[in-house]
Design a protein around this motif. Structure first.
Motif, short mmCIF file in Angstrom:
data_model
loop_
_atom_site.label_atom_id
_atom_site.label_comp_id
_atom_site.label_asym_id
_atom_site.label_seq_id
_atom_site.Cartn_x
_atom_site.Cartn_y
_atom_site.Cartn_z
N ILE A 17 0.84 -1.20 0.00
CA ILE A 17 0.00 0.00 0.00
C ILE A 17 0.87 1.25 0.00
O ILE A 17 0.61 2.20 -0.74
N ALA A 18 1.92 1.25 0.81
CA ALA A 18 2.81 2.41 0.87
C ALA A 18 3.51 2.63 -0.47
O ALA A 18 3.66 3.77 -0.91
N LEU A 19 3.94 1.56 -1.12
CA LEU A 19 4.56 1.69 -2.44
C LEU A 19 3.57 2.25 -3.45
O LEU A 19 3.94 3.08 -4.29
N TYR A 21 0.97 4.25 -2.83
CA TYR A 21 0.81 5.67 -2.54
C TYR A 21 2.04 6.46 -2.95
O TYR A 21 1.94 7.59 -3.43
N ALA A 22 3.24 5.91 -2.74
CA ALA A 22 4.47 6.61 -3.12
C ALA A 22 4.56 6.79 -4.63
O ALA A 22 4.95 7.86 -5.11
N CYS A 41 -0.23 12.09 -0.87
CA CYS A 41 0.08 10.67 -1.10
C CYS A 41 1.29 10.22 -0.31
O CYS A 41 1.31 9.12 0.24
N PHE A 42 2.32 11.06 -0.23
CA PHE A 42 3.51 10.71 0.55
C PHE A 42 3.17 10.61 2.04
O PHE A 42 3.67 9.74 2.74
N ALA A 45 1.37 7.42 2.52
CA ALA A 45 2.30 6.29 2.39
C ALA A 45 3.00 6.03 3.71
O ALA A 45 3.17 4.88 4.12
N ALA A 48 0.54 4.41 5.91
CA ALA A 48 0.28 3.03 5.49
C ALA A 48 1.37 2.08 5.94
O ALA A 48 1.12 0.90 6.11
N LEU A 49 2.58 2.60 6.16
CA LEU A 49 3.66 1.73 6.65
C LEU A 49 3.46 1.36 8.11
O LEU A 49 3.68 0.22 8.49
N SER A 112 -8.02 8.41 2.82
CA SER A 112 -7.94 8.07 1.40
C SER A 112 -9.11 8.67 0.63
O SER A 112 -8.99 8.90 -0.57
#
Length: 133
Positions: A17-19, A21-22, A41-42, A45, A48-49, A112
């Motif tokens: 998920i983090a990838l 969003y990144a 988004c960052f 992310a 999300a981590l 989100s």
């Protein structure tokens, strides 16, 4: 306990998920007009981590630009990302062990759906502090 849940979350779905969003943040930062969405988004992310121990609060100083940006985000990306979090949350909640991770997906729904005008704070700092006189 938060650390254990965050590590398991990272392995099961947090990293992907983090990838996502990144990558979305990088794409948004290519165009000048979508840089605020890229920054959001960052921020998401990072959330999300490690979602356990953090929560989303509203920024009361956000203005009309955040409202307009949230409407644009809602139309083009917010609904689809939110549907993905809801489906993943329901999928995790099918098993008893996955319930905390399903709840973590449900916690990501508000940010989100409308990311502008919100901030991510540690759980302890999310409640207002009162000064005792």
């Amino acid at each position: 306990m938060r650390t254990l849940l965050n590590v398991i979350w990272l392995v099961l779905s947090g990293l992907w998920i983090a990838l996502g969003y990144a990558v979305a943040g990088l794409i948004c930062c290519v165009l000048i007009i979508t840089i605020p969405f890229g920054i959001a988004c960052f921020r998401i992310a990072g959330y999300a981590l490690w979602p356990f121990g953090y929560r989303v609060t509203e920024r009361h100083d956000a203005g009309a630009a955040s409202l307009v940006g949230n409407i644009v985000w809602l139309i083009f990306a917010g609904i689809w990302i939110t549907i993905g979090h809801i489906i993943a949350g329901v999928g995790f909640c099918v098993t008893i062990i996955g319930i905390p991770f399903g709840i973590a997906h449900f916690k990501m729904v508000p940010i989100s759906l409308m990311p502008l005008g919100r901030r991510i704070v540690p759980t302890d700092d999310a409640l207002p502090h009162y000064r005792w006189s």
